[in-house]
Scaffold this active site. Structure first.
Site, mmCIF file in Angstrom:
data_model
loop_
_atom_site.group_PDB
_atom_site.id
_atom_site.type_symbol
_atom_site.label_atom_id
_atom_site.label_comp_id
_atom_site.label_asym_id
_atom_site.label_seq_id
_atom_site.Cartn_x
_atom_site.Cartn_y
_atom_site.Cartn_z
ATOM 1 C CE LYS A 2 56.182 28.973 7.520
ATOM 2 N NZ LYS A 2 55.445 28.818 6.289
ATOM 3 C CB SER A 30 55.704 36.381 2.884
ATOM 4 O OG SER A 30 56.682 37.336 2.636
ATOM 5 C CB CYS A 73 69.647 -5.456 -16.804
ATOM 6 S SG CYS A 73 69.760 -5.667 -15.020
ATOM 7 C CB CYS A 122 71.103 -9.891 -15.286
ATOM 8 S SG CYS A 122 69.662 -9.182 -16.121
ATOM 9 C CB CYS A 154 67.600 -9.988 -13.346
ATOM 10 S SG CYS A 154 68.278 -8.391 -12.865
ATOM 11 C CG ASP A 167 20.036 25.947 -10.645
ATOM 12 O OD1 ASP A 167 19.541 26.995 -10.197
ATOM 13 O OD2 ASP A 167 20.620 25.107 -9.949
HETATM 14 ZN ZN LIG Z 1 68.621 -7.540 -14.840
#
Ligand SMILES: [Zn+2]
Length: 859
Positions: free
Chosen positions: A211, A175, A535, A538, A557, A127
């Site tokens: 299908k 289709s 957050c 917390c 947290c 090749d």
């Molecule tokens: Zn937190």
């Protein structure tokens, strides 16, 4: 042929009353395989699955215009031109002309040998040499454009469709009409009956095929060699995706069998992602910080769009491409209709031919014999409806996502005669399963905090029923996903759910602005939604890490603490029964349980609880469930606890179940794990911390990120206290000491290592996904379907005896459910109420709209 054996089982389960021609086809194909293998040994290059692209494309395009690979062997070029090794700059034009003529012959000759020879030609070339000659030809032509020969390959290559370019289909990829409303199928049948009566046909056959929820693809072959792959596009023009097909194993580059070489032919079918691959693919995408694919079809489209798959084989995109599979439905040939029909007079024959050529067949396929009279009486309708229902009930057990059934008239001559409307053929219909999608309004976007502190936006929805379940929340994955959808509160959205997968928002169908009826242009655009900077639980600062947003609150947290507790109690960790999410939340918010040690101490705290403060007195608990929880915690404390479970239960980032196994094998005991943590706390750069880190890094599968994660875990004193507390509360088993570093194949760790499991039929005590996970945890593999590699077949209820017998005849161990459970060392099934379980969707993704199976008749 073993692939999609589940489908074969399904076929029989679906109660197919008539002859199963699909199975006959499978038998025929099985007989053909050895012949193909023989052929391969004699002509390896011809059957090479993916020829080098440049040469292949050049050949294919030459062939497309009737080039040298066509017809008889071209004359063998003699005498290499004496100046053939000179730089092109030094060539005179007479020399160039001579060499171009020689190159043209030479390339044509070797093209022919490459594609038509039997591999014995003495003067075949490599090749690389072929490519060099081709480059030489181009270079000379560039320098002497006037000398370019009219039939030069370079001209043809120049006209080639480039990757990503558009391709016009030989015949439109229409289709199918969809049967969605009640009555659609009935209307189809009565129209079919009328049309067939007009053709003087009384008896006919319908074929049912699955299908698939994938992407329609057209493959053009010339002389049995893949020339081009194109997407359906708008039905008339699609995208050239030939390059991407290298990665797909189920698409043959060379067709087998003589009949495939006779003409130009087009194979149409569906490219799809097996369901299991979607789970692991999405996991990989999440690791790369990408939004997961909502469904297999999106994954297919996404994978195909990334054409240069070979460049990033390790990435999620490369993985996606390699996981794709193809199923062929139909074939069209460039031949007069009569010839085309004699090639495959029926749909069934067409499937057999496609199998013979090397395409996996669609399964399950079922054939129904009917009369035109029956289209009016409703008998046929009832039979077909029952069939569709049967398949629908098996949907979750199939290795691919099936979103309906395609019914086709089997006789292709009749197909021709009945013809098509502008939009769709009259001889086929797609019967869709009920949608597991719904449209609703987005009322809010909230943020949930995961165990590791990652913030995930969650869609709060107007409650809507989807597939019989009311959905009020859906995941939005991350900020980018949200931004890509362009969502704002008030929008109408399309959502989907299936099985135990968290519902997802697929797309915005109507924006809040436009639904107010106001002029969009005059309204101020609402600002894009953004992740909060602190957050919401917390109020710790949110840190952006890569594409993730993380709450820095850690165990302070409550959201993270609660997720951490749920993880600790989950099945793969300590496996505490009777502890649902709601109960855990109560225990946490009422202050009874703050960390895993508190949870394990519940028997003591409960015994010491003042009257009226006992769990049994809490709302929604009662004596029985409080008692059950206490008992199951006592049981957990009483039984020997694998170190791996404890390490996994800590929920250390990057320590998943398998990594926990590696660490358990490495440290051997909780005590040694603690010593390791203490060392790491001093820093991993030097001293004993460095020594521990170095030993960890010797383990195959452990990297610096994991060492850092362990060091960070060790850096928090409360974590070390937790380890100490657990050492007292639990009976953690000692594993083999160091020296067996990272030996995951160990018999104790992986008693089923090396085995390959397949499943057929249903299990009473486990879902298929659970069973799969259990054997995988023990080191065995579970391929997407029952393949030849399977060593153990678990045959549950409803398994088809004849299929099981066939597998048994191959020497495969066949287990019933009880034997299977014994092998796993599992007790018979027990009733469990609401346990905290970390379910991750590795299975069921829902079907979705359209992408109907393509269908074509001969042009
Ligand atoms: Zn937190």
């Amino acid at each position: 042929m073993g692939r999609r054996r589940l489908g074969r089982a399904a076929l029989a389960l679906a109660g197919a009353s008539l002859a199963s021609l699909a199975l006959a086809g499978a038998a025929a194909a099985a007989m053909l395989r050895p012949a193909a293998a023989l052929l391969a040994s004699h002509a390896p290059r011809r059957l090479m699955p993916s020829p080098p692209v440049s040469r292949f494309r050049a050949w294919a395009l030459a062939a497309a215009v009737g080039g040298p690979a066509d017809g008889p062997l071209p004359p063998r070029p003699q005498h290499h031109p004496p100046h053939g090794n000179q730089p092109t700059e030094d060539l005179r034009s007479s020399e160039a002309a001579e060499e171009l003529a020689w190159l043209s012959l030479k390339l044509a000759y070797h093209d022919w040998i490459y594609y038509n020879g039997d591999g014995t030609e003495e003067d075949s070339i490599s090749d690389a040499e072929f490519d060099r000659l081709e480059q030489r030809q181009r270079a000379i032509e560039e320098r002497f454009p006037a000398l370019r020969l009219e039939d030069s390959r370079s001209l043809r290559v120049g006209s080639s469709p480039t990757p990503g370019s558009t391709v016009t289909h030989r015949s439109p990829m229409k289709s199918l009409d969809n049967a969605i409303k009640p009555g659609d199928l009935e209307n189809f049948l009565s129209r079919l009956g009328r049309l067939l009566s007009a053709e003087d046909t009384e008896e006919f056959r319908l074929v049912s095929e699955p299908k698939l929820d994938g992407m329609s693809l057209s493959l053009t072959y010339e002389h049995g060699q893949l020339l081009r792959a194109a997407t359906r596009g708008d039905g008339t023009r699609g995208d050239d995706v030939t390059e991407a097909m290298h990665a797909i194993r189920t698409i043959p580059w060379s067709l087998q069998g003589e009949r495939s070489r006779e003409q130009v032919l087009e194979v149409r079918g569906e490219l799809y992602l097996p369901r299991r691959a979607l789970g692991s693919l999405n996991a990989a995408r999440e690791r790369e910080g990408l939004a997961p694919f909502a469904n297999p079809r999106n994954a297919v489209a996404g994978a195909i769009r990334r054409q240069g798959a070979s460049e990033d084989t390790a990435s999620a995109a490369g993985q996606a491409l390699r996981s794709l599979e193809f199923v062929a439905y139909d074939v069209a040939v460039d031949a007069p209709i009569g010839a085309a029909l004699s090639l495959a007079p029926t749909q069934t024959a067409c499937q057999q031919m496609l199998e013979e050529w090397g395409f996996p067949p669609p399964e399950p396929t079922v054939s129904f014999l009917a009369t035109t009279a029956a289209t009016e009486t409703g008998d046929l309708l009832a039979q077909l409806e029952e069939h569709v229902k049967g398949l629908e009930s098996l949907r979750g057990d199939l290795p691919f996502e099936m979103d309906g059934v395609v019914l086709k008239l089997d006789d292709r001559r009749l197909q021709q005669q009945i013809g098509a409307t502008a939009r769709a053929p009259r001889w086929a219909i797609a019967v869709k399963f009920p949608s597991e999608k719904a449209t609703t309004r987005l009322t809010d976007i909230q943020v949930s905090i995961g165990r590791t502190g990652a913030l995930t936006p969650v869609a709060i929805l107007e409650p809507v029923s989807v597939g019989g379940v009311t959905v009020q929340r859906a995941t939005l994955h991350n900020e980018e996903f949200l931004a890509a959808l362009g969502l704002s509160v008030g929008d109408k959205v399309l959502i989907q759910r299936a099985g135990d997968v968290i519902p997802q928002v697929l797309e915005r169908v109507e924006s809040a602005q436009s639904s107010d009826g106001a002029d969009r242009g005059s309204l101020p655009q609402s600002p894009p939604w953004a992740m909060p900077s602190e957050c919401p639980v917390c109020h710790s600062p949110v840190q952006r890490l890569d594409r993730r947003h993380i709450c820095t609150g850690g165990l302070y947290c409550p959201a993270q603490a609660l997720e951490g507790l749920a993880h600790f109690a989950s099945r793969r960790a300590l496996d505490i029964e009777g502890l649902g999410r709601g109960r855990l939340e109560q225990l946490y918010t009422r202050g009874r349980v703050r960390d895993p040690a508190d949870l394990l101490r519940l028997p003591e705290t409960e015994a010491a609880a003042a009257k009226g403060a006992s769990l049994a007195d809490w709302e929604g608990w009662g004596v029985r469930s409080a008692g059950n929880l206490v008992e199951s915690i006592k049981a957990v404390r009483g039984r020997p606890m694998e170190l791996r479970r404890v390490l996994y239960g800590f929920g250390i980032p990057l320590v998943g179940h398998s990594t926990a196994g590696l660490l358990a094998a490495h440290f051997g005991s909780l005590q040694r794990f603690r010593e390791g943590l203490e060392a790491l706390r001093d820093g991993v750069e030097e001293g004993r911390g460095r020594a521990v880190a170095d030993r960890l890094l010797e383990i195959d599968g452990v990297g610096m990120a994991l060492v850092d994660a362990l060091a960070a875990f060790a850096g928090n004193t409360s974590n070390l206290e937790l380890v100490d507390a657990l050492a007292v509360l639990l009976s953690v088993t000692e594993e083999a000491p160091e020296g067996r570093l990272g030996v995951v194949e160990d018999q104790n760790q992986n008693p089923l290592a090396g085995l390959v499991f397949g499943f057929t039929g249903g299990l009473e005590s486990l879902t298929r996904a659970e069973a799969q996970r259990l054997v995988e945890e023990r080191g065995a593999r579970v391929p997407a379907s029952v393949t030849k590699t399977v060593t153990h077949l678990v045959a549950g209820s409803g398994a088809v005896e004849s299929k099981v017998a066939k597998v048994r005849d191959r020497g495969v161990a066949v287990l019933d459910e009880a034997e299977f459970l014994r092998l796993l060392d599992l007790d018979p099934p027990k009733e469990v109420d609401g346990r905290a379980e970390d379910r991750h969707g590795d299975g069921v993704f829902p079907g979705s709209e359209a992408s109907s199976s393509s269908s074509s008749s001969s042009p």
